[in-house]
Design a protein around this motif. Structure first.
Motif, mmCIF file in Angstrom:
data_model
loop_
_atom_site.group_PDB
_atom_site.id
_atom_site.type_symbol
_atom_site.label_atom_id
_atom_site.label_comp_id
_atom_site.label_asym_id
_atom_site.label_seq_id
_atom_site.Cartn_x
_atom_site.Cartn_y
_atom_site.Cartn_z
ATOM 1 N N LEU A 28 25.740 -17.980 -12.511
ATOM 2 C CA LEU A 28 25.743 -16.770 -13.345
ATOM 3 C C LEU A 28 25.804 -15.491 -12.503
ATOM 4 C CD1 LEU A 28 23.145 -17.739 -16.110
ATOM 5 C CD2 LEU A 28 25.643 -17.733 -16.280
ATOM 6 N N PRO A 29 24.913 -15.299 -11.521
ATOM 7 C CA PRO A 29 25.018 -14.070 -10.729
ATOM 8 C C PRO A 29 26.280 -14.025 -9.896
ATOM 9 C CG PRO A 29 23.388 -15.547 -9.761
ATOM 10 C CD PRO A 29 23.748 -16.114 -11.109
ATOM 11 N N VAL A 30 26.759 -15.190 -9.454
ATOM 12 C CA VAL A 30 27.990 -15.229 -8.666
ATOM 13 C C VAL A 30 29.161 -14.721 -9.492
ATOM 14 C CG1 VAL A 30 29.624 -16.795 -7.549
ATOM 15 C CG2 VAL A 30 27.177 -17.115 -7.220
ATOM 16 N N LEU A 31 29.227 -15.167 -10.734
ATOM 17 C CA LEU A 31 30.294 -14.730 -11.624
ATOM 18 C C LEU A 31 30.242 -13.218 -11.826
ATOM 19 C CD1 LEU A 31 32.586 -15.517 -13.595
ATOM 20 C CD2 LEU A 31 30.837 -15.759 -15.368
ATOM 21 N N LEU A 32 29.033 -12.688 -12.032
ATOM 22 C CA LEU A 32 28.903 -11.251 -12.275
ATOM 23 C C LEU A 32 29.282 -10.431 -11.045
ATOM 24 C CD1 LEU A 32 25.604 -10.953 -14.351
ATOM 25 C CD2 LEU A 32 27.960 -10.959 -15.163
ATOM 26 N N THR A 125 21.900 -9.284 -2.581
ATOM 27 C CA THR A 125 20.822 -10.284 -2.584
ATOM 28 C C THR A 125 21.219 -11.539 -3.352
ATOM 29 O OG1 THR A 125 19.768 -9.569 -4.655
ATOM 30 C CG2 THR A 125 19.173 -8.381 -2.642
ATOM 31 N N LEU A 126 22.180 -11.421 -4.261
ATOM 32 C CA LEU A 126 22.501 -12.526 -5.155
ATOM 33 C C LEU A 126 23.386 -13.586 -4.511
ATOM 34 C CD1 LEU A 126 23.196 -10.467 -8.417
ATOM 35 C CD2 LEU A 126 21.124 -11.720 -7.836
ATOM 36 N N TRP A 151 30.569 -23.535 -7.369
ATOM 37 C CA TRP A 151 30.116 -22.184 -7.013
ATOM 38 C C TRP A 151 31.303 -21.312 -6.622
ATOM 39 C CZ3 TRP A 151 30.301 -18.700 -3.078
ATOM 40 C CH2 TRP A 151 29.298 -17.717 -3.006
ATOM 41 N N THR A 152 32.186 -21.859 -5.783
ATOM 42 C CA THR A 152 33.332 -21.096 -5.318
ATOM 43 C C THR A 152 34.296 -20.807 -6.458
ATOM 44 O OG1 THR A 152 33.133 -22.210 -3.182
ATOM 45 C CG2 THR A 152 35.172 -21.020 -3.602
ATOM 46 N N ALA A 153 34.442 -21.774 -7.373
ATOM 47 C CA ALA A 153 35.330 -21.553 -8.515
ATOM 48 C C ALA A 153 34.867 -20.355 -9.327
ATOM 49 C CB ALA A 153 35.379 -22.808 -9.386
ATOM 50 N N PHE A 154 33.558 -20.233 -9.507
ATOM 51 C CA PHE A 154 33.034 -19.096 -10.270
ATOM 52 C C PHE A 154 33.136 -17.803 -9.453
ATOM 53 C CE2 PHE A 154 31.490 -22.298 -13.076
ATOM 54 C CZ PHE A 154 31.308 -21.669 -14.296
ATOM 55 N N PHE A 155 32.959 -17.900 -8.139
ATOM 56 C CA PHE A 155 33.085 -16.705 -7.303
ATOM 57 C C PHE A 155 34.529 -16.202 -7.298
ATOM 58 C CE2 PHE A 155 34.038 -14.697 -3.216
ATOM 59 C CZ PHE A 155 33.114 -13.671 -3.229
ATOM 60 N N VAL A 185 23.519 -11.670 -19.407
ATOM 61 C CA VAL A 185 23.687 -12.774 -18.451
ATOM 62 C C VAL A 185 22.540 -12.782 -17.442
ATOM 63 C CG1 VAL A 185 25.210 -13.776 -16.709
ATOM 64 C CG2 VAL A 185 26.183 -12.694 -18.735
ATOM 65 N N LEU A 186 22.145 -11.619 -16.980
ATOM 66 C CA LEU A 186 21.044 -11.530 -16.021
ATOM 67 C C LEU A 186 19.711 -11.904 -16.670
ATOM 68 C CD1 LEU A 186 22.140 -8.261 -14.219
ATOM 69 C CD2 LEU A 186 22.076 -10.557 -13.219
ATOM 70 N N LEU A 187 19.548 -11.601 -17.937
ATOM 71 C CA LEU A 187 18.324 -12.004 -18.632
ATOM 72 C C LEU A 187 18.210 -13.528 -18.681
ATOM 73 C CD1 LEU A 187 18.185 -9.446 -21.594
ATOM 74 C CD2 LEU A 187 16.704 -9.537 -19.572
ATOM 75 N N VAL A 188 19.329 -14.219 -18.887
ATOM 76 C CA VAL A 188 19.322 -15.687 -18.861
ATOM 77 C C VAL A 188 18.905 -16.186 -17.479
ATOM 78 C CG1 VAL A 188 20.760 -17.756 -19.040
ATOM 79 C CG2 VAL A 188 21.041 -15.892 -20.687
ATOM 80 N N LEU A 189 19.433 -15.557 -16.433
ATOM 81 C CA LEU A 189 19.066 -15.931 -15.063
ATOM 82 C C LEU A 189 17.574 -15.736 -14.828
ATOM 83 C CD1 LEU A 189 19.628 -16.588 -12.059
ATOM 84 C CD2 LEU A 189 20.240 -14.168 -11.753
ATOM 85 N N LEU A 190 17.031 -14.617 -15.262
ATOM 86 C CA LEU A 190 15.610 -14.343 -15.029
ATOM 87 C C LEU A 190 14.714 -15.312 -15.791
ATOM 88 C CD1 LEU A 190 15.720 -10.443 -15.182
ATOM 89 C CD2 LEU A 190 15.303 -11.843 -13.152
ATOM 90 N N VAL A 191 15.116 -15.690 -17.002
ATOM 91 C CA VAL A 191 14.292 -16.588 -17.808
ATOM 92 C C VAL A 191 14.289 -18.003 -17.244
ATOM 93 C CG1 VAL A 191 14.083 -17.701 -20.070
ATOM 94 C CG2 VAL A 191 14.510 -15.233 -19.930
#
Length: 501
Positions: A28-32, A125-126, A151-155, A185-191
């Motif tokens: 998720l953070p990689v995509l963002l 940091t992400l 991971w790379t596919a999303f990056f 999206v970041l809220l999902v990551l934090l939860v």
């Protein structure tokens, strides 16, 4: 060398359902982060109408994000190794989310530039923490290679899909929506990050060397700025002073890394031939991809007259090929060997860039679709192999540092692509006639002068041809370096890198 502390690690072995759910959270953070490199390519013409940035401010809106990520990745990768990779990942998500809200409601170009800078700090940091956590989730080499491919596919896919998402959002909402999409999206990551991701930190590494941190950031940023300034304004006093200051600080940085026991940048990694080749490949790949994506987004809107959504839809073939070939890059390496896969992918990306010579003011969009799709296939393979080599070539406690180096090359390549190739196209555009500073402004101001608009469009296409040809040349040179610098025998990224550590 293996004193690594895992806190609240996933209870099941790598490859378990929990590990794959953890990977789903990590992408998720990689995509963002990757999406926010390119989402402004389509947004910039609309944003320009509201905020009225100067030509220099437009470039800073695009560049400052990548510059700060490039300057901070090595530091943040090392910091995550010491204080905990999950901890710094979640802290960075908070910073990135706050900055996204500020950017969405920015009342001026200056505020937007500042918000983008803060997004760059959070983004730094992400990336390293998310990729290095994969080594904890997936101890099995084969499963880890698959996870790195995802991971790379999303990056890589995020960078390609950014303009598409931007076009869809702009079709329905105002330009700030391209930043607000980050928040849920970041809220999902934090939860879910607290429960699904293991904490991981080294207990063998001492405190972060703060002088090295200052020297690395203080060296990288002036050098990148000097390159950007020279490309836009030529070599002047600002260029020379910035380059000298940055070069001197980087020289002191390298000398310090050789002296201290726990360096911020482990220079021994560059003694590993495959690792060095991978870093060069990512730099060349991202540089050409950034130039291609940025210029084609402007071309599709300001030259062909398409709206953001229509322009975004034409980017789908490249987004699909980048994603698919990122997922299958490891299989291609098993078939052709790392050397063959790297070289073939770089050549494919170069040919894709050269196919854009077929585009024109009055036609040739098909050349763009076909060329960008072919280039996307090459980029996807290259970026997967870079990530695999970066992770597999170091012991676990240095994973964050190695990932920081590889991701710095990605971000630096992105920044240089915008600065060098974007500015090269701009120089050729402005030399073609008495136009406004950008093609968008020329078209807007000269709607009642068809001849001037057509001349400006022709001049922009000429600049785009030159810039994408230069990008292709860089890729071909890197392909030759790969053929010379990599051994013939290895069939996997993990193998070739481990042999040379």
């Amino acid at each position: 060398m293996t004193n690594v502390e895992a806190v609240h690690a996933a209870p099941a072995a790598g490859g378990s359902r929990r590990a794959w759910l953890g990977l789903a959270v990590l992408v998720l953070p990689v995509l963002l982060v990757s999406m926010d490199m390119s989402v402004l390519f389509l947004t910039l013409p609309t944003l320009t109408v509201d905020l009225d940035p100067s030509a220099a401010e437009q470039l800073w809106i695009l560049d400052i994000y990548g510059f700060l990520i490039a300057g901070l990745l090595i530091t943040m990768g090392n910091l995550g190794d010491r204080i905990g990779r999950r901890r710094i990942l979640l802290a960075g998500a908070v910073v990135f989310g706050i900055a996204s809200v500020l950017a969405a409601f920015a009342p001026s170009a200056g505020v937007l530039i500042a918000a983008r800078a803060l997004m760059g700090i959070g983004g730094a940091t992400l990336l390293p923490s998310s990729l290095s956590l994969i080594t904890t989730l997936f101890p099995d080499a084969r499963q880890r290679a698959t996870a790195i491919g995802v991971w790379t596919a999303f990056f890589a896919g995020g960078s390609a899909v950014g303009p598409i998402i931007g076009g869809v959002l702009l079709h329905h909402f105002w330009w700030g929506s391209v930043f607000l999409i980050n928040v849920p999206v970041l809220l999902v990551l934090l939860v879910f990050g607290w429960t699904l991701l293991p904490e991981h930190r080294s207990i063998a590494l001492g405190p972060l060397d703060l002088p090295s941190v200052a020297l690395s950031i203080g060296g990288i940023l002036p050098v990148v700025y000097a390159v950007k300034h020279a490309a836009e304004y030529g070599i002047d006093a600002v260029t020379v002073v910035s380059a000298l200051v940055g070069g001197a600080l980087l020289t002191f940085f390298v000398r310090r890394q050789r002296r201290i026991g726990e360096p911020l940048l482990d220079l021994r990694l560059f003694g590993n031939g495959p690792f060095s080749v991978a870093i060069g490949s990512s730099l060349a790949g991202m540089m050409s991809l950034a130039g291609l994506s940025y210029l084609s987004s402007i071309y599709l809107q300001s030259v062909t007259g398409r709206d953001p959504l229509a322009a975004a839809l034409l980017g789908i073939p490249m987004a699909v090929t980048v994603f698919v070939f990122s997922m299958t890059g490891s299989r291609v390496a098993q078939w052709l060997g790392v050397r063959g896969a790297f070289a073939s992918a770089l050549v494919a990306a170069a040919i894709g860039n050269l196919m854009l010579l077929g585009i024109g003011v009055d036609g040739g969009v098909g050349w763009y679709v076909a060329g960008s799709a072919l280039a996307g296939a090459g980029y996807g393979i290259v970026f997967t192999l870079v990530s695999e080599v970066a992770v597999s070539s170091v012991p676990p406690e240095r994973a964050g540092s190695a990932v920081g180096i590889s991701e710095t090359s990605f971000e630096l390549g992105n920044a240089l692509g915008l600065a060098l190739l974007g500015s090269l196209a701009a120089v050729i555009f402005r030399s073609g006639g008495d136009f406004a500073p950008t093609i968008g402004e020329t078209v807007h101001l000269a709607q009642d002068d068809p001849a001037l608009v057509h001349a400006a469009r022709e001049s922009f296409v000429g600049g785009m041809h030159v810039a994408t040809t230069v990008g292709a040349a860089v890729l071909l040179v890197m392909a030759v370096v790969v053929l010379v610098g990599l051994p013939r025998r290895s069939r996997s990224a993990g193998h070739v890198s481990a042999e040379h550590v």
